[in-house]
Design an enzyme around this catalytic site. Structure first.
Site, PDB file in Angstrom:
ATOM      1  CB  THR A   1       5.066   1.836  -0.201  1.00 27.97           C
ATOM      2  OG1 THR A   1       4.825   1.240  -1.343  1.00 27.97           O
ATOM      3  CG2 THR A   1       5.951   2.281  -1.183  1.00 27.97           C
ATOM      4  CB  ALA A   2       5.830   6.621   1.892  1.00 25.69           C
TER       5      ALA A   2
ATOM      6  N   GLY B   1       0.749  -1.361  -0.074  1.00 19.08           N
ATOM      7  CA  GLY B   1       0.339  -0.398   0.563  1.00 19.08           C
ATOM      8  C   GLY B   1       0.211   0.957   0.195  1.00 19.08           C
ATOM      9  CB  CYS B   2       0.128   5.100  -1.007  1.00 20.00           C
ATOM     10  SG  CYS B   2      -1.286   4.943   0.288  1.00 20.00           S
ATOM     11  CE1 TYR B   3      -0.637   7.945   4.791  1.00 23.67           C
ATOM     12  CE2 TYR B   3      -3.160   6.874   4.841  1.00 23.67           C
ATOM     13  CZ  TYR B   3      -2.074   8.402   5.009  1.00 23.67           C
ATOM     14  OH  TYR B   3      -2.610   9.674   5.220  1.00 23.67           O
TER      15      TYR B   3
END
Length: 354
Positions: free
Chosen positions: A162-163, A158-160
């Protein structure tokens, strides 16, 4: 060799970003785009940016043309992938899933955080996790299976997660973290999906910063799983919404264990060495901070790690485009690896400078 591909859920934000990337990919031929709500429409009717391009029309999720694909990308909400992934795999189609349905290895954890039954637990053991810079062995195994003629299921991070993971994983893996892992992450509104809510409606989101999902955001167990701290109750994850269309900036604060000493120079060398073979991750020079505008529209991530003045904490920063590296671009990156292409094939790596 061209591979035939399809996108399920192509009218959503992550889905149409996939369409943008695949339409320009030199080795993937986009033959199917589905949206139950937009079936029968030209893509350009919903997204005029595609005007004048030769693109397939939207069809329903049940369109059998998907079975003619070599790979299908699932840009659908959770539970929808549970319904369609098993059938696609049975038909010999490789599935690159952008949803949360197969990210968590433990189905009990999925059911706890998502509040629904996991109806495809038999697929979890062979699902490969899609965060190539960190979970390297799994995506390599998926590529080996595909080369052997087997359909594979890749569940993209997911996006969060990943970062956050790209920012902090090298330090945590090196044993430079003890106690709480404190994550403050800021996202643009596209991370909430295409359907507007009271939080994401322009009139409420503009000129506003807001924390949400306090102590119960669904990405918490995924971050714990990637960082290897599941069940340790160390992660404090607080997401925030900012008036941006795209972008995530995640700040991760780690406490250096007692008795462990590291210099700022050694910390920089650690990060540069860890990501030396990861073309999508840019470790910034010491004293430089990642910016969301520096990665907008790209599959690149910018990361940095800064030692606090007292030497007892590390501030890790990670910036990505939530729709690209955090979703669609990461999915294409994983697909490239699976079929044996260089991972950057067809992917934008240079953001607009202004």
């Amino acid at each position: 060799m061209a591979y035939k591909v399809g996108v399920m859920g192509a009218a959503g934000f992550a889905g149409v970003e996939l369409v943008r990337l695949l339409a320009q990919h030199p080795q993937f031929e986009l033959i199917a785009v589905t949206s139950d709500a937009d079936a029968g429409k030209e893509i350009a009717e919903t997204y005029p940016a595609f005007t004048g391009m030769d693109m397939p029309k939207f069809t329903n999720h049940d369109d059998p043309i998907l079975f003619e694909c070599d790979l299908v990308f699932l840009a659908v909400p959770h539970t929808v992938a549970l319904k369609y992934a098993p059938t696609l795999l049975d038909k010999g189609v490789t599935v690159i899933d952008l949803s949360a349905d197969f990210r968590l290895k433990d189905p009990d954890v999925y059911e706890k955080w998502y509040g629904v039954e996991h109806t495809a637990t038999d697929l979890l053991a062979n699902t490969k996790f899609g965060l190539p810079e960190v979970v390297r062995d799994e995506i390599a195994a998926a590529a080996a299976d595909f080369a052997a003629g087997k359909p594979v299921l890749v569940s993209c991070a997911g996006c969060y997660p990943t970062a956050t993971s790209l920012a902090s994983f090298p330090a945590i893996q090196a044993g430079l973290s003890a106690g709480l892992i404190v994550v403050d992450a800021i996202s643009g509104v596209t991370g909430a999906g295409k359907k507007a809510s009271a939080r994401t409606h322009y009139c409420f989101a503009d000129e506003n910063l807001e924390a949400y999902g306090l102590a119960n955001h669904r990405h918490t167990p995924e971050i714990e799983q990637i960082l290897g701290v599941s069940g340790e109750n160390r992660l404090v994850f607080t997401p925030h919404l900012a008036p941006l269309k795209r972008g995530i900036l995640s700040t991760v604060t780690l406490s250096v264990p007692e008795g462990v000493n590291i210099s700022a120079e050694a910390l920089q060398e650690l990060y540069e060495g860890f990501y030396a073979e990861s073309p999508m991750v840019e470790v910034l020079p010491a004293g430089t901070s990642p910016k969301t505008t520096s990665v907008t529209g790209t599959v690149k991530a910018q990361v940095s790690a800064t030692l606090a003045a007292n030497g007892r904490a590390i501030i890790c920063l990670g910036a990505i485009d939530n729709l690209c590296k955090g979703a669609a671009g990461q999915a294409v990156q994983c697909a490239n690896i699976v079929v044996g292409l260089p991972q950057a094939t067809g992917l934008p790596t240079l953001a607009l400078p202004i």
